[in-house]
Design a protein around this motif. Sequence first.
Motif, PDB file in Angstrom:
ATOM      1  N   TRP A  76       0.933  -0.807   0.158  1.00  0.00           N
ATOM      2  CA  TRP A  76       0.077  -0.061  -0.121  1.00  0.00           C
ATOM      3  C   TRP A  76       1.066   0.899   0.068  1.00  0.00           C
ATOM      4  CZ3 TRP A  76      -5.433   0.230  -0.297  1.00  0.00           C
ATOM      5  CH2 TRP A  76      -5.758   1.427   0.204  1.00  0.00           C
ATOM      6  N   TRP A  78       3.315   1.781  -0.913  1.00  0.00           N
ATOM      7  CA  TRP A  78       4.348   1.350  -2.487  1.00  0.00           C
ATOM      8  C   TRP A  78       3.054   2.482  -3.524  1.00  0.00           C
ATOM      9  CZ3 TRP A  78       7.028  -2.498  -5.208  1.00  0.00           C
ATOM     10  CH2 TRP A  78       8.468  -2.188  -6.729  1.00  0.00           C
ATOM     11  N   LEU A  79       2.646   1.044  -3.372  1.00  0.00           N
ATOM     12  CA  LEU A  79       1.165   1.568  -4.957  1.00  0.00           C
ATOM     13  C   LEU A  79       0.185   2.743  -4.992  1.00  0.00           C
ATOM     14  CD1 LEU A  79       0.656  -2.311  -5.426  1.00  0.00           C
ATOM     15  CD2 LEU A  79       2.090  -0.826  -6.744  1.00  0.00           C
ATOM     16  N   VAL A  80      -0.364   3.237  -3.101  1.00  0.00           N
ATOM     17  CA  VAL A  80      -1.137   3.908  -3.527  1.00  0.00           C
ATOM     18  C   VAL A  80      -0.366   5.196  -3.019  1.00  0.00           C
ATOM     19  CG1 VAL A  80      -3.232   4.810  -1.733  1.00  0.00           C
ATOM     20  CG2 VAL A  80      -3.028   2.301  -2.613  1.00  0.00           C
ATOM     21  N   ASP A  81       0.207   5.050  -1.753  1.00  0.00           N
ATOM     22  CA  ASP A  81       1.217   6.634  -1.045  1.00  0.00           C
ATOM     23  C   ASP A  81       1.949   6.774  -1.649  1.00  0.00           C
ATOM     24  OD1 ASP A  81      -0.454   6.712   1.192  1.00  0.00           O
ATOM     25  OD2 ASP A  81       1.269   5.037   1.705  1.00  0.00           O
ATOM     26  N   GLY A  82       2.544   6.069  -3.513  1.00  0.00           N
ATOM     27  CA  GLY A  82       3.735   6.849  -4.086  1.00  0.00           C
ATOM     28  C   GLY A  82       5.048   6.613  -3.496  1.00  0.00           C
ATOM     29  N   GLU A  83       4.977   5.756  -2.259  1.00  0.00           N
ATOM     30  CA  GLU A  83       6.561   5.649  -1.439  1.00  0.00           C
ATOM     31  C   GLU A  83       7.053   5.056  -1.558  1.00  0.00           C
ATOM     32  OE1 GLU A  83       8.656   6.006   2.431  1.00  0.00           O
ATOM     33  OE2 GLU A  83       6.962   7.744   2.052  1.00  0.00           O
ATOM     34  N   ARG A  84       8.022   4.449  -2.273  1.00  0.00           N
ATOM     35  CA  ARG A  84       8.439   2.442  -2.654  1.00  0.00           C
ATOM     36  C   ARG A  84       9.680   2.475  -1.864  1.00  0.00           C
ATOM     37  NH1 ARG A  84      12.802   1.080  -7.777  1.00  0.00           N
ATOM     38  NH2 ARG A  84      13.097  -0.695  -7.323  1.00  0.00           N
TER      39      ARG A  84
END
Length: 109
Positions: A76, A78-84
């Motif tokens: 989540w 990675w995919l939603v918050d955009g933090e790898r």
Amino acid sequence: MNLLSTTALFVATALAEIVGCYLPWLWLKDRAPVWVLLPAAMSLAVFVWLLTLHPTAAGRVYAAYGGVYVCVAVLWLWLVDGERPHLWDITGVSVALAGMAIIMFAPRT
């Protein structure tokens, strides 16, 4: 239950919980309208129902579920918050999933 169906059920359970908590978080941060609390409550009700579908003792399910929750939460991130995720995130997920596998799939007599 086999490995695939158990894992899929845990993932669905984790998604229901995360959505049920994320929507109120959005509302509290003034990023979503108040009506998102209704689907949040429904998602949390689905989360509780999904936990009852596991065919083993509740305590074991809760303990093992935690490992899958950690994994889904990092996805989540990675995919939603955009933090790898960082290496340490992945390491933590690996340890949590190993614990889940030991708890759920160890042979019992």
